[in-house]
Design a protein around this motif. Structure first.
Motif, PDB file in Angstrom:
ATOM      1  N   ALA A  55       6.401  -7.800  -3.618  1.00  0.00           N
ATOM      2  CA  ALA A  55       5.985  -6.666  -2.794  1.00  0.00           C
ATOM      3  C   ALA A  55       4.728  -6.015  -3.357  1.00  0.00           C
ATOM      4  O   ALA A  55       3.833  -5.607  -2.604  1.00  0.00           O
ATOM      5  CB  ALA A  55       7.121  -5.648  -2.706  1.00  0.00           C
ATOM      6  N   ASP A  56       4.633  -5.927  -4.686  1.00  0.00           N
ATOM      7  CA  ASP A  56       3.449  -5.325  -5.299  1.00  0.00           C
ATOM      8  C   ASP A  56       2.217  -6.193  -5.076  1.00  0.00           C
ATOM      9  O   ASP A  56       1.119  -5.686  -4.838  1.00  0.00           O
ATOM     10  CB  ASP A  56       3.684  -5.126  -6.796  1.00  0.00           C
ATOM     11  N   ARG A  59       0.904  -5.827  -1.624  1.00  0.00           N
ATOM     12  CA  ARG A  59       0.254  -4.529  -1.398  1.00  0.00           C
ATOM     13  C   ARG A  59      -1.263  -4.669  -1.402  1.00  0.00           C
ATOM     14  O   ARG A  59      -1.965  -3.919  -0.722  1.00  0.00           O
ATOM     15  CB  ARG A  59       0.691  -3.549  -2.491  1.00  0.00           C
ATOM     16  N   TRP A  60      -1.782  -5.648  -2.157  1.00  0.00           N
ATOM     17  CA  TRP A  60      -3.227  -5.785  -2.326  1.00  0.00           C
ATOM     18  C   TRP A  60      -3.818  -6.913  -1.490  1.00  0.00           C
ATOM     19  O   TRP A  60      -5.019  -7.160  -1.562  1.00  0.00           O
ATOM     20  CB  TRP A  60      -3.550  -6.018  -3.804  1.00  0.00           C
ATOM     21  N   CYS A  63      -3.966  -7.741   5.310  1.00  0.00           N
ATOM     22  CA  CYS A  63      -2.941  -8.063   6.298  1.00  0.00           C
ATOM     23  C   CYS A  63      -3.523  -8.253   7.689  1.00  0.00           C
ATOM     24  O   CYS A  63      -2.858  -8.783   8.573  1.00  0.00           O
ATOM     25  CB  CYS A  63      -1.879  -6.962   6.336  1.00  0.00           C
ATOM     26  N   ASN A  69      -7.847  -3.621   2.275  1.00  0.00           N
ATOM     27  CA  ASN A  69      -7.871  -4.498   1.102  1.00  0.00           C
ATOM     28  C   ASN A  69      -9.037  -5.476   1.114  1.00  0.00           C
ATOM     29  O   ASN A  69      -9.344  -6.083   0.085  1.00  0.00           O
ATOM     30  CB  ASN A  69      -6.553  -5.269   0.994  1.00  0.00           C
ATOM     31  N   GLY A  87      -5.068  -0.955  -1.143  1.00  0.00           N
ATOM     32  CA  GLY A  87      -3.731  -0.726  -1.673  1.00  0.00           C
ATOM     33  C   GLY A  87      -2.959   0.353  -0.950  1.00  0.00           C
ATOM     34  O   GLY A  87      -1.794   0.591  -1.261  1.00  0.00           O
ATOM     35  N   LYS A  90      -1.282   0.914   5.719  1.00  0.00           N
ATOM     36  CA  LYS A  90       0.031   1.213   6.283  1.00  0.00           C
ATOM     37  C   LYS A  90       0.556   0.090   7.175  1.00  0.00           C
ATOM     38  O   LYS A  90       1.537   0.277   7.893  1.00  0.00           O
ATOM     39  CB  LYS A  90      -0.044   2.519   7.085  1.00  0.00           C
ATOM     40  N   HIS A  94       2.747  -5.057   4.544  1.00  0.00           N
ATOM     41  CA  HIS A  94       2.858  -4.595   3.162  1.00  0.00           C
ATOM     42  C   HIS A  94       4.243  -4.037   2.841  1.00  0.00           C
ATOM     43  O   HIS A  94       4.510  -3.689   1.696  1.00  0.00           O
ATOM     44  CB  HIS A  94       1.802  -3.519   2.888  1.00  0.00           C
ATOM     45  N   ARG A  95       5.099  -3.941   3.833  1.00  0.00           N
ATOM     46  CA  ARG A  95       6.440  -3.413   3.600  1.00  0.00           C
ATOM     47  C   ARG A  95       7.334  -4.512   3.025  1.00  0.00           C
ATOM     48  O   ARG A  95       7.284  -5.658   3.464  1.00  0.00           O
ATOM     49  CB  ARG A  95       7.036  -2.885   4.905  1.00  0.00           C
TER      50      ARG A  95
END
Length: 202
Positions: A55-56, A59-60, A63, A69, A87, A90, A94-95
């Motif tokens: 997940a981390d 995040r970067w 998407c 990003n 980062g 929304k 990224h969820r």
């Protein structure tokens, strides 16, 4: 394809290679993977830590075309707006529940580029050099050209090297260099557009 509803079962044939087959496949894959986190429950701390790392990392990752990003790769997102922060996108991808998936779960083949990042960089560099060459401009380089790759040897600087340059100065120098290159590229594009306009008017 089978549809269930109040009107009974509606069975329709789908031929491979047709547009309808592609739509059906995208529909099925989308809903089969709509809740990816619901099909797997971590049992150990190691598994939970693995999902947290995934997940981390996501995040970067960009998407979508408008994801902030892209700024990490020096690329301007589509339709940029004020306050874009890498980062902090929304987007659903990224969820943790989506595990990097968003919207259409299958990328149709007509959108595949067939090129990797190295090939994309080479193509972009070739385009920039072509634009500069059209107006007789050359990029400002810190070192001379080395087409054979034999004049210089590039190696990482060891952490304990007493002669390593100041990191802050390197960063500022890199930013200034990128700004010079961007300005030179924009000036070359403008000159090419003016030249094309003059030729059309003539």
């Amino acid at each position: 394809m089978v549809r269930f509803g109040t009107g009974g079962i509606d069975i329709q044939g789908v031929n491979a290679g047709t547009d309808k087959a592609g739509r059906c496949l995208g529909y099925l894959v989308k809903y089969l993977t709509k809740e990816l986190d619901a099909c797997y429950e971590p049992d150990t701390d190691a598994q939970r830590a693995h999902l947290d790392r995934l997940a981390d990392a996501l995040r970067w990752e960009p998407c979508s075309e408008s994801c902030a990003n892209w700024l990490l790769y020096g690329i301007q997102p589509a339709e940029p707006s004020k306050g874009l922060v890498p980062g902090a996108c929304k987007g659903k991808a990224h969820r943790p529940a989506n595990l990097g998936y968003r919207g259409r779960r299958c990328l149709v083949s007509r959108k595949w580029s067939g090129r990797n990042l190295t090939e994309h960089r080479a193509e972009r560099r070739e385009h920039v050099m072509k634009v500069l060459g059209a107006v007789g401009a050359r990029p400002e380089l810190d070192t001379s050209d080395d087409p054979d790759g034999t004049r210089y040897q590039w190696v990482p600087i060891p952490r304990d090297d007493p002669n390593q340059p100041d990191r802050t100065q390197l960063l500022l120098h890199s930013i200034a260099q990128q700004r010079r290159w961007k300005q030179q590229y924009q000036e070359a594009r403008h000159a090419a557009e003016v030249s094309a306009t003059d030729q059309t008017a003539a």
